[in-house]
Design an enzyme around this catalytic site. Structure first.
Site, PDB file in Angstrom:
ATOM      1  N   ARG A  41      31.946  34.964  60.137  1.00  0.00           N
ATOM      2  CA  ARG A  41      32.562  33.744  60.684  1.00  0.00           C
ATOM      3  C   ARG A  41      32.151  33.520  62.135  1.00  0.00           C
ATOM      4  O   ARG A  41      32.067  32.376  62.580  1.00  0.00           O
ATOM      5  CB  ARG A  41      34.084  33.827  60.569  1.00  0.00           C
ATOM      6  N   LYS A 227      45.181  32.013  38.050  1.00  0.00           N
ATOM      7  CA  LYS A 227      46.213  31.158  37.470  1.00  0.00           C
ATOM      8  C   LYS A 227      45.846  29.687  37.340  1.00  0.00           C
ATOM      9  O   LYS A 227      45.209  29.119  38.219  1.00  0.00           O
ATOM     10  CB  LYS A 227      47.458  31.248  38.344  1.00  0.00           C
ATOM     11  N   GLY A 380      36.221  32.060  48.951  1.00  0.00           N
ATOM     12  CA  GLY A 380      37.040  33.092  48.311  1.00  0.00           C
ATOM     13  C   GLY A 380      36.263  34.110  47.507  1.00  0.00           C
ATOM     14  O   GLY A 380      35.187  34.557  47.905  1.00  0.00           O
ATOM     15  N   GLY A 403      40.874  28.258  50.976  1.00  0.00           N
ATOM     16  CA  GLY A 403      41.951  27.276  50.771  1.00  0.00           C
ATOM     17  C   GLY A 403      41.491  25.865  51.113  1.00  0.00           C
ATOM     18  O   GLY A 403      41.812  24.911  50.394  1.00  0.00           O
TER      19      GLY A 403
HETATM   20  P1  AMP Z   1      42.193  33.320  42.459  1.00  0.00           P
HETATM   21  O1  AMP Z   1      42.688  33.881  43.762  1.00  0.00           O
HETATM   22  O2  AMP Z   1      43.158  32.474  41.732  1.00  0.00           O
HETATM   23  O3  AMP Z   1      40.808  32.693  42.590  1.00  0.00           O
HETATM   24  O4  AMP Z   1      42.031  34.578  41.515  1.00  0.00           O
HETATM   25  C1  AMP Z   1      41.153  35.628  41.757  1.00  0.00           C
HETATM   26  C2  AMP Z   1      41.615  36.813  40.980  1.00  0.00           C
HETATM   27  O5  AMP Z   1      41.732  36.468  39.614  1.00  0.00           O
HETATM   28  C3  AMP Z   1      40.702  38.017  41.038  1.00  0.00           C
HETATM   29  O6  AMP Z   1      41.305  39.007  41.804  1.00  0.00           O
HETATM   30  C4  AMP Z   1      40.543  38.429  39.581  1.00  0.00           C
HETATM   31  O7  AMP Z   1      40.710  39.808  39.382  1.00  0.00           O
HETATM   32  C5  AMP Z   1      41.662  37.669  38.893  1.00  0.00           C
HETATM   33  N1  AMP Z   1      41.376  37.426  37.475  1.00  0.00           N
HETATM   34  C6  AMP Z   1      40.284  36.883  36.933  1.00  0.00           C
HETATM   35  N2  AMP Z   1      40.349  36.897  35.597  1.00  0.00           N
HETATM   36  C7  AMP Z   1      41.510  37.489  35.262  1.00  0.00           C
HETATM   37  C8  AMP Z   1      42.144  37.804  34.028  1.00  0.00           C
HETATM   38  N3  AMP Z   1      41.566  37.511  32.855  1.00  0.00           N
HETATM   39  N4  AMP Z   1      43.346  38.403  34.083  1.00  0.00           N
HETATM   40  C9  AMP Z   1      43.929  38.701  35.255  1.00  0.00           C
HETATM   41  N5  AMP Z   1      43.382  38.429  36.451  1.00  0.00           N
HETATM   42  C10 AMP Z   1      42.185  37.821  36.470  1.00  0.00           C
END
Ligand code: AMP
Length: 423
Positions: A41, A227, A380, A403
């Site tokens: 950064r 999610k 991210g 974000g």
């Molecule tokens: P996000 O912060 O929403 O982009 O989510 C990233 C996280 O989602 C990572 O740490 C992954 O380990 C998790 N992730 C990806 N696929 C899965 C899955 N099938 N079940 C649980 N966690 C997941």
């Protein structure tokens, strides 16, 4: 939102004091040594800083770092909520916790990278900052202390914004990672000074804004992560823009449940199943291709050492968790990327932190590295994955904002951009 904003090139900065908001929120070693573990950064801010100094501006840089408690009272409240004994929470401990989030190590690293002295102020708008800013000469650079040491920063207090503005004659924002926040140093200050963007924000707006407003088609969006609930806005907005939307990650199981599938112990947001169905209907009615996994790699526990098994979508046995897209899905998704004009990717395809469930994410990163499409990685985890795998150079753009990039893709107005002067 209008992305066509004035930049440092559109304004005369010669002999002027410029308040430059950077994103110097860098990761630090946990041992309290002040060692910066990744200076990406700081490097990303160099082109704008060097340009301003070459143009004969005096640069007053500022940034936040971490989440310090701005007052002793808020420190006690936060720590007590975490279960600490209030009697142990001395003022010395609060001051120590702030010291650990000082920008002094950033000044030292920036100085090395620029090959010139970077002065450090002991406060943000206090006596030391004001005296050093007043004495600053063209071609010199001063770094203010962590803007979040001021209680008014996150409240976007106009008094703090005005105090910051009074240090300078021009405001330049280059902190793309913080533009989704309406804080005093990211947005409020623009009410008191001519406000333009630096080169980093200009690039993010050109590339991401360009891909959303006028993409080279077909536009393929790949969405993963944990999610559905955190990606609703993005899916909804991209359904208006994209030609194809590819779903992976934990959220694929909410879609699978919407199709009536068995999801076993997979991550499932039961409250979002209807929404997932709605998105599938919306895609169909708009003629957007919504690609869902046809198979998944499951594990018998959420662990790196889990036993694995590949199953068809909708057939996850009880007690098993879907943790990656399966091999057939990998083929399907990589094919969809091949003929794309633009690909936007946000969120890993599986639990890529465990090697046994990283193949889907790796395959997508590799497919993106090979396509002729404009490839945009939305910050991210996907950015980290692309970098770790060594594909960073082959991508058109890796966003510096997690974000911020997500909210950009949601079509939301970003306060740190909206406050800048239109071209
Ligand atoms: P996000 O912060 O929403 O982009 O989510 C990233 C996280 O989602 C990572 O740490 C992954 O380990 C998790 N992730 C990806 N696929 C899965 C899955 N099938 N079940 C649980 N966690 C997941």
């Amino acid at each position: 939102m209008n992305y066509n904003k004035k930049t440092v090139r559109d304004i005369d900065v010669k002999g002027k004091k410029v308040l430059l908001r950077c994103d110097f929120n860098v990761p630090m070693a946990k041992d309290g040594s002040g060692a910066i573990t990744d200076d990406k950064r700081i490097r990303a801010a160099l082109p704008t800083i060097q340009y301003l100094l070459e143009q004969g501006a005096a640069v007053i840089a500022c940034s936040h770092m971490g989440k310090p408690a701005a007052t002793y009272e808020s420190y006690v409240k936060k720590q007590t909520e975490k279960g600490k004994d209030p009697a142990s929470l001395t003022r010395e401990k609060w001051e120590q916790s702030r010291k650990e989030l000082s920008l002094a190590p950033v000044a030292a690293r920036l100085s090395q990278l620029l090959g010139k002295e970077v002065m450090m102020a002991a406060d943000v708008v206090g006596p030391d900052a004001r005296a050093k800013a007043a004495a600053l000469q063209p071609g010199q650079i001063l770094l203010l202390e962590n803007t979040r040491f001021e209680p008014g920063e996150t409240k976007n207090d106009p008094a703090l914004a005005q105090a910051l503005a009074s240090l300078a004659q021009v405001y330049v924002s280059d902190a793309f990672g913080a533009v989704h926040r309406a804080h005093a140093s990211t947005a409020g200050v623009a009410a008191f000074l001519p406000a333009v963007s630096g080169f980093l924000i200009e690039k993010e707006l050109d590339i991401i804004g360009g891909a959303l407003a006028n993409p080279k088609r077909p536009l393929v969006a790949i969405l993963g992560g944990s999610k559905v609930s955190s990606k609703i806005g993005v899916i909804n907005n991209l359904l208006e823009i994209a030609d194809t939307i590819i779903i992976g990650g934990g959220m694929m199981f909410t879609f699978s449940a919407a199709q009536g599938g068995k999801t076993g112990a997979s991550l499932l947001e039961a409250g979002w199943v209807d929404y997932a169905r709605e998105m599938m209907d919306k895609a169909a009615s708009k003629g957007v291709k919504l690609l869902l996994p046809v198979d998944a790699v499951c594990g018998d526990k959420f662990d790196a050492s889990a036993k694995t098994m590949v199953v068809k979508t909708g057939q996850v046995p009880d007690g098993w968790m879907g943790m990656d897209i399966g091999p057939e899905t990998v083929k399907l998704y990589c094919d969809a990327v091949k003929n794309a004009g633009t690909v936007i990717w946000n969120g890993p395809m599986g639990v890529f932190e465990f090697p046994a469930f990283a193949k889907g994410t790796q395959a997508v990163a590799e497919a993106l590295s090979k396509t002729d499409a404009v490839t945009i990685i939305g910050g991210g985890d996907s950015a980290a994955a692309v970098q770790q795998l060594g594909y960073a150079e082959q991508m058109t753009h890796i966003s510096t904002g997690g974000g911020a990039c997500l909210e950009f893709m949601e079509g939301k107005e970003l306060p740190g951009i909206a406050c800048l002067l239109d071209k």
